[in-house]
Design an enzyme around this catalytic site. Structure first.
Site, PDB file in Angstrom:
ATOM      1  N   ARG A  16      -4.606  -7.701  -6.092  1.00 28.93           N
ATOM      2  CA  ARG A  16      -5.961  -7.592  -5.519  1.00 28.93           C
ATOM      3  C   ARG A  16      -6.641  -6.301  -5.949  1.00 28.93           C
ATOM      4  NH1 ARG A  16      -8.184  -5.405  -0.414  1.00 28.93           N
ATOM      5  NH2 ARG A  16      -6.185  -4.336  -0.264  1.00 28.93           N
ATOM      6  N   ARG A  71      -2.089   0.918  -7.318  1.00 29.45           N
ATOM      7  CA  ARG A  71      -1.309   0.948  -6.086  1.00 29.45           C
ATOM      8  C   ARG A  71       0.155   0.601  -6.288  1.00 29.45           C
ATOM      9  NH1 ARG A  71      -5.075  -2.120  -1.561  1.00 29.45           N
ATOM     10  NH2 ARG A  71      -6.510  -0.384  -1.146  1.00 29.45           N
ATOM     11  N   HIS A 103       0.854  -1.195   0.000  1.00 27.97           N
ATOM     12  CA  HIS A 103       0.000   0.000   0.000  1.00 27.97           C
ATOM     13  C   HIS A 103       0.886   1.239   0.000  1.00 27.97           C
ATOM     14  CE1 HIS A 103      -3.118   2.882   1.016  1.00 27.97           C
ATOM     15  NE2 HIS A 103      -4.004   1.932   0.775  1.00 27.97           N
TER      16      HIS A 103
END
Length: 503
Positions: free
Chosen positions: A358, A262, A225
């Site tokens: 993801r 991300r 992240h």
């Protein structure tokens, strides 16, 4: 293969129809569904897990302008060719029904759906910026209401060879034998094994099942992240950037499009840090647009103020951090592992729905859908279980301290298997970790050493997977192989017995 020394005939014993290890969304949904099916689960938990800290929402195609097919395509695009289509169809098609379960269990979502990166329509259900906490709290209320037994403890060993026959649990500082034919692992991921991490669980649960013989699938895919508060594990949701917050360096220069995927944003920040610069998330543009930060992001605002920052007046120092462990124990679409009676749900499992990267807010949906399905599989499997009265003993000797600490492991993984990876560094990391692990048979047989051994195994599988995948795909980035390669459009499977640690 066992680590601890134990003799079940000499320690307290308790019967459990089903043992659920962990208390995130996957474990709690599985336990509640088991109860509704007439079974009596026992939950073993060592504290609040990652679900509680999830600021983001739960992605699901519940709006008229949306569809499971569209959700499938968005997820497949993010997964870069590695999504398991069967598992993914299960998740997106059953998701809307399971959202109804959450609502009947007490979760009240905001009226408007949010749009997050990678989604083609607004489909993310939220409760302000504390969705995970709201879900966790509602599920726990139902657990207490139904009188489901909860034990504060920690799984140590899984017993039985061809099928589960029990488990060793550390409860109140003492070992206890739970006799059961059904064990559900819901122990969370392994992102905390990196120096910078948003994770709140150790990840050793994966290691316990791994050394029992369950393969780990796709461990090299770790999502980093971009924005975690410096010197903490507190994640600042990308919804903040969606509202207009910008990323700047210590000279005040904006250096990246904040709404890129991300992995790209995380690498841009990492490059700045390697140059010796500091990076900040500036929320002041949000306030300048007339958005009340305190109202829109109450959890984030409170944490920043508690940490000594005023987001209305100053930029916030951040670092990229390991966030979501995409790989995990290989399971079927009903949570089954290769051992009868042993199941895995949530982040410790790998259903294949995420592929190589993801899609935002799909993780809570995965835990919800597959936690439910696993409960039904257990109900079905119950008639095939064979009751056992066997006692179990493992004799082991060892008095040496492990060669490494958890902090040592975190530094190794960040340095050798972090945001940017390459052959020489990965090989060095494997060599160093194998040197640490090679004397494990002489380690003292304590729960602390066991925990360190099991997370070390997960780290080793992650390093090996990253070394074997000679390409960049999704959140796995190799500097020496910066492009996606067709020959690697396949899953990585790591088997414990292939590591030669038993010699």
């Amino acid at each position: 293969m066992h680590f601890l020394e134990f003799n079940t005939s000499l320690i307290p014993e308790e019967q459990a129809e089903v043992l659920v290890i962990g208390s995130g969304i996957g474990g709690l949904v599985c336990a509640l569904t088991l109860w509704e099916l007439g079974l009596k689960p026992v939950i073993i938990t060592r504290g609040v897990g990652n679900t509680f800290y999830s600021q983001g929402g739960i992605a699901c195609a519940v709006s008229p302008q949306d569809s499971p097919s569209l959700h499938f395509l968005d997820t497949q695009r993010a997964g870069r060719g590695l999504c398991n289509s069967r598992s993914l169809w299960v998740m997106v098609e059953e998701g809307p029904q399971r959202i109804i379960d959450l609502q009947r269990w007490g979760v009240i979502f905001d009226e408007d759906k949010a749009l997050e990166g990678g989604h083609s329509v607004p489909r993310v259900l939220k409760v302000k910026d504390h969705t995970g906490k709201a879900i966790y709290t509602a599920l726990w209320e139902r657990i207490k209401e139904k009188g489901i037994k909860v034990v504060e403890g920690e799984l140590q060993e899984i017993l039985g060879e061809q099928a589960v026959e029990g488990a060793i649990v550390l409860e109140g500082g003492r070992l206890k034998f739970f006799r059961t034919n059904f064990l559900v692992l819901a122990t969370g991921g392994a992102s905390s094994m990196f120096l910078h991490s948003s994770g709140h669980v150790k990840g050793d649960g994966i290691g316990i099942a791994f050394r029992k013989g369950v393969p780990i699938k796709n461990p090299e895919f770790v999502q980093f992240h971009p924005t975690v508060l410096e010197n903490s594990s507190f994640l600042i949701s990308e919804a903040v950037r969606g509202e207009g917050a910008i990323l700047i360096d210590d000279k005040g220069n904006r250096f990246v499009d904040e709404l890129l995927p991300r992995d790209q944003v995380a690498r841009a920040i990492y490059s700045k840090l390697k140059e010796g610069r500091k990076v900040f998330l500036d929320l002041r543009p949000i306030a300048e647009k007339g958005v009340d930060i305190k109202e829109r992001f109450p959890t984030i605002y409170s944490k920043l103020v508690e940490s000594g920052y005023d987001p209305y007046k100053q930029p916030i120092p951040i670092v990229p951090a390991a966030h979501y462990y995409i790989g995990g124990l290989e399971v079927s679409t009903y949570g089954q592992t290769s051992i009868f009676g042993l199941y895995a749900v949530g982040e410790c499992s790998c259903t294949g729905v995420h592929g190589a990267n993801r899609l935002a807010s799909n993780s809570l949906l995965e835990g919800l859908v597959f936690g439910y399905r696993t409960a039904y599989q257990i109900y079905h499997d119950k008639k095939y279980a064979k009751k056992s009265r066997a006692q179990f003993k493992h004799i082991a000797s060892g008095h040496e301290k492990p060669k490494y600490s958890f902090e040592d492991l975190k530094v190794l993984m960040w340095d050798h298997c972090g945001i940017e990876r390459e052959e020489v560094s990965l090989a060095e990391g494997i060599k160093k970790l194998l040197n640490w692990l090679k004397d494990w048979k002489s380690w003292e047989r304590t729960p602390e050493s066991r925990r360190l051994f099991d997370i070390g195994l997960v780290a080793l599988a992650t390093l090996i997977g990253a070394l074997q995948r000679k390409e960049s795909r999704g959140c796995h980035y190799r500097k020496d192989f910066p492009y996606q390669r067709d020959q690697f459009e396949r899953d990585t499977i790591i088997d414990f017995f292939g590591l030669n640690l038993l010699e």
